[in-house]
Scaffold this motif. Sequence first.
Motif, PDB file in Angstrom:
ATOM      1  N   THR A  30     -40.794 119.900  -3.672  1.00 27.93           N
ATOM      2  CA  THR A  30     -39.410 120.364  -3.785  1.00 27.93           C
ATOM      3  C   THR A  30     -38.702 119.799  -5.003  1.00 27.93           C
ATOM      4  OG1 THR A  30     -39.210 120.592  -1.381  1.00 27.93           O
ATOM      5  CG2 THR A  30     -37.155 120.419  -2.637  1.00 27.93           C
ATOM      6  N   TYR A  31     -38.907 118.502  -5.261  1.00 23.58           N
ATOM      7  CA  TYR A  31     -38.102 117.809  -6.277  1.00 23.58           C
ATOM      8  C   TYR A  31     -38.792 117.597  -7.611  1.00 23.58           C
ATOM      9  CZ  TYR A  31     -35.154 116.777  -2.254  1.00 23.58           C
ATOM     10  OH  TYR A  31     -34.352 116.880  -1.138  1.00 23.58           O
ATOM     11  N   THR A  32     -40.082 117.879  -7.689  1.00 26.21           N
ATOM     12  CA  THR A  32     -40.795 117.641  -8.958  1.00 26.21           C
ATOM     13  C   THR A  32     -41.669 118.839  -9.310  1.00 26.21           C
ATOM     14  OG1 THR A  32     -42.904 116.723  -8.173  1.00 26.21           O
ATOM     15  CG2 THR A  32     -41.001 115.244  -8.166  1.00 26.21           C
ATOM     16  N   SER A  33     -42.154 118.839 -10.517  1.00 24.59           N
ATOM     17  CA  SER A  33     -43.092 119.870 -10.974  1.00 24.59           C
ATOM     18  C   SER A  33     -44.491 119.282 -11.103  1.00 24.59           C
ATOM     19  CB  SER A  33     -42.638 120.428 -12.331  1.00 24.59           C
ATOM     20  OG  SER A  33     -42.506 119.375 -13.272  1.00 24.59           O
ATOM     21  N   LEU A  34     -44.773 118.293 -10.286  1.00 22.60           N
ATOM     22  CA  LEU A  34     -46.020 117.551 -10.408  1.00 22.60           C
ATOM     23  C   LEU A  34     -47.222 118.426 -10.069  1.00 22.60           C
ATOM     24  CD1 LEU A  34     -46.566 114.557 -11.129  1.00 22.60           C
ATOM     25  CD2 LEU A  34     -46.854 114.137  -8.685  1.00 22.60           C
ATOM     26  N   LYS A  35     -48.265 118.338 -10.901  1.00 23.85           N
ATOM     27  CA  LYS A  35     -49.493 119.075 -10.639  1.00 23.85           C
ATOM     28  C   LYS A  35     -50.141 118.563  -9.353  1.00 23.85           C
ATOM     29  CE  LYS A  35     -51.710 118.248 -14.417  1.00 23.85           C
ATOM     30  NZ  LYS A  35     -52.777 118.307 -15.447  1.00 23.85           N
ATOM     31  N   ASN A  36     -50.883 119.448  -8.704  1.00 23.01           N
ATOM     32  CA  ASN A  36     -51.519 119.089  -7.446  1.00 23.01           C
ATOM     33  C   ASN A  36     -52.449 117.890  -7.576  1.00 23.01           C
ATOM     34  OD1 ASN A  36     -50.341 121.217  -5.898  1.00 23.01           O
ATOM     35  ND2 ASN A  36     -51.752 122.635  -6.879  1.00 23.01           N
ATOM     36  N   THR A  37     -53.164 117.798  -8.698  1.00 19.60           N
ATOM     37  CA  THR A  37     -54.137 116.724  -8.881  1.00 19.60           C
ATOM     38  C   THR A  37     -53.477 115.359  -9.063  1.00 19.60           C
ATOM     39  OG1 THR A  37     -54.207 117.283 -11.235  1.00 19.60           O
ATOM     40  CG2 THR A  37     -55.940 118.191  -9.837  1.00 19.60           C
ATOM     41  N   LEU A  38     -52.146 115.334  -9.253  1.00 19.46           N
ATOM     42  CA  LEU A  38     -51.459 114.068  -9.493  1.00 19.46           C
ATOM     43  C   LEU A  38     -50.722 113.541  -8.264  1.00 19.46           C
ATOM     44  CD1 LEU A  38     -49.956 114.680 -13.058  1.00 19.46           C
ATOM     45  CD2 LEU A  38     -52.040 113.454 -12.436  1.00 19.46           C
ATOM     46  N   LYS A  39     -50.742 114.288  -7.175  1.00 14.74           N
ATOM     47  CA  LYS A  39     -49.982 113.863  -5.992  1.00 14.74           C
ATOM     48  C   LYS A  39     -50.556 112.587  -5.372  1.00 14.74           C
ATOM     49  CE  LYS A  39     -48.454 118.539  -4.980  1.00 14.74           C
ATOM     50  NZ  LYS A  39     -48.673 119.757  -4.162  1.00 14.74           N
ATOM     51  N   ALA A  40     -51.868 112.551  -5.166  1.00 16.42           N
ATOM     52  CA  ALA A  40     -52.478 111.342  -4.609  1.00 16.42           C
ATOM     53  C   ALA A  40     -52.400 110.166  -5.584  1.00 16.42           C
ATOM     54  CB  ALA A  40     -53.922 111.613  -4.189  1.00 16.42           C
ATOM     55  N   PRO A  41     -52.663 110.363  -6.896  1.00 18.74           N
ATOM     56  CA  PRO A  41     -52.459 109.258  -7.840  1.00 18.74           C
ATOM     57  C   PRO A  41     -51.025 108.744  -7.858  1.00 18.74           C
ATOM     58  CG  PRO A  41     -53.861 110.906  -8.847  1.00 18.74           C
ATOM     59  CD  PRO A  41     -53.380 111.496  -7.544  1.00 18.74           C
ATOM     60  N   LEU A  42     -50.051 109.619  -7.641  1.00 27.21           N
ATOM     61  CA  LEU A  42     -48.655 109.180  -7.561  1.00 27.21           C
ATOM     62  C   LEU A  42     -48.472 108.170  -6.434  1.00 27.21           C
ATOM     63  CD1 LEU A  42     -45.568 109.388  -8.133  1.00 27.21           C
ATOM     64  CD2 LEU A  42     -45.549 111.346  -6.566  1.00 27.21           C
ATOM     65  N   VAL A  43     -48.985 108.498  -5.259  1.00 25.11           N
ATOM     66  CA  VAL A  43     -48.881 107.589  -4.111  1.00 25.11           C
ATOM     67  C   VAL A  43     -49.652 106.305  -4.380  1.00 25.11           C
ATOM     68  CG1 VAL A  43     -49.441 107.289  -1.662  1.00 25.11           C
ATOM     69  CG2 VAL A  43     -48.525 109.478  -2.469  1.00 25.11           C
ATOM     70  N   ALA A  44     -50.839 106.428  -4.982  1.00 22.45           N
ATOM     71  CA  ALA A  44     -51.649 105.245  -5.291  1.00 22.45           C
ATOM     72  C   ALA A  44     -50.915 104.314  -6.242  1.00 22.45           C
ATOM     73  CB  ALA A  44     -52.991 105.667  -5.899  1.00 22.45           C
ATOM     74  N   ALA A  45     -50.290 104.880  -7.277  1.00 20.52           N
ATOM     75  CA  ALA A  45     -49.580 104.062  -8.263  1.00 20.52           C
ATOM     76  C   ALA A  45     -48.398 103.334  -7.635  1.00 20.52           C
ATOM     77  CB  ALA A  45     -49.103 104.940  -9.421  1.00 20.52           C
ATOM     78  N   ILE A  46     -47.630 104.048  -6.814  1.00 19.45           N
ATOM     79  CA  ILE A  46     -46.464 103.414  -6.177  1.00 19.45           C
ATOM     80  C   ILE A  46     -46.906 102.307  -5.230  1.00 19.45           C
ATOM     81  CG2 ILE A  46     -44.516 103.781  -4.619  1.00 19.45           C
ATOM     82  CD1 ILE A  46     -44.263 106.612  -5.768  1.00 19.45           C
TER      83      ILE A  46
END
Length: 260
Positions: A30-46
Amino acid sequence: MNVQHQTPQSELKSEELAKIASKLHNDIRTYTSLKNTLKAPLVAAILLGIHSKELSLSDLKGFSTMKNNDGAVIYRAVSSYLEQRQRLEPDFDDSKIRPILSEFKFLEINKALYLPTDKLDNHSPLYEFTSVLFDVYNTVKISDDTDILGDFYSEFVKYNDSDGNVLGIVLTPKHITSLMADLIEVGKENYLLDPTTGSGSFLVAGMNRMIKQIPQGSNYASEFNEVVSSHLYGVENEPSIYAVAASNMILRGDGKSNIT
């Protein structure tokens, strides 16, 4: 005679995590234009940023400059933590941490992640995602059987537009990985190799079983370190998933240096 079914505590945790992961997935969409392949890396990084103890919500103040946005703040916390580990642990070399940091670089440059929005009370999406994951991290004990990153990743790839469909990924459910570890009777003296590591779920299941076999006592720390540093091996060719798997093992006490 009525026998009331009682859901095991570990299963309850997975159900709760699945609900949080589902909502987080929708919020990312809803809030970002993040590519699908970056969703799990986003959680991992946080999660790695939180794990580093170098990141707090008060550090995330919305966009100010390109070098001091919320994504850059999280990236610096992760980078500082990994580089500190590199200095302390000879086997944690540059060839292991650079691919992880390379996959997290998008945090610094994706404006949809770090720009504040009035839809989120003038917070950035990263602030909201980090707030949710702080609660998860502080609620679920990393030492428990719960596989936080695995649960989030499994939830993400359920969706038709997810990275799992794009990359042809089929994740093994947690109850199967635990069952397999039990069936082969993996022990703390054994060595475990997963040639298609994914998010690291088989390695986590094996690690959990190995660690449970270590007797409490003066040698516990030594035996624990031996297991997580020398008995777990994984191979993952997809760079974004490698970053997730390596992060997952770091969160759980290590095992990172043997994932390639």
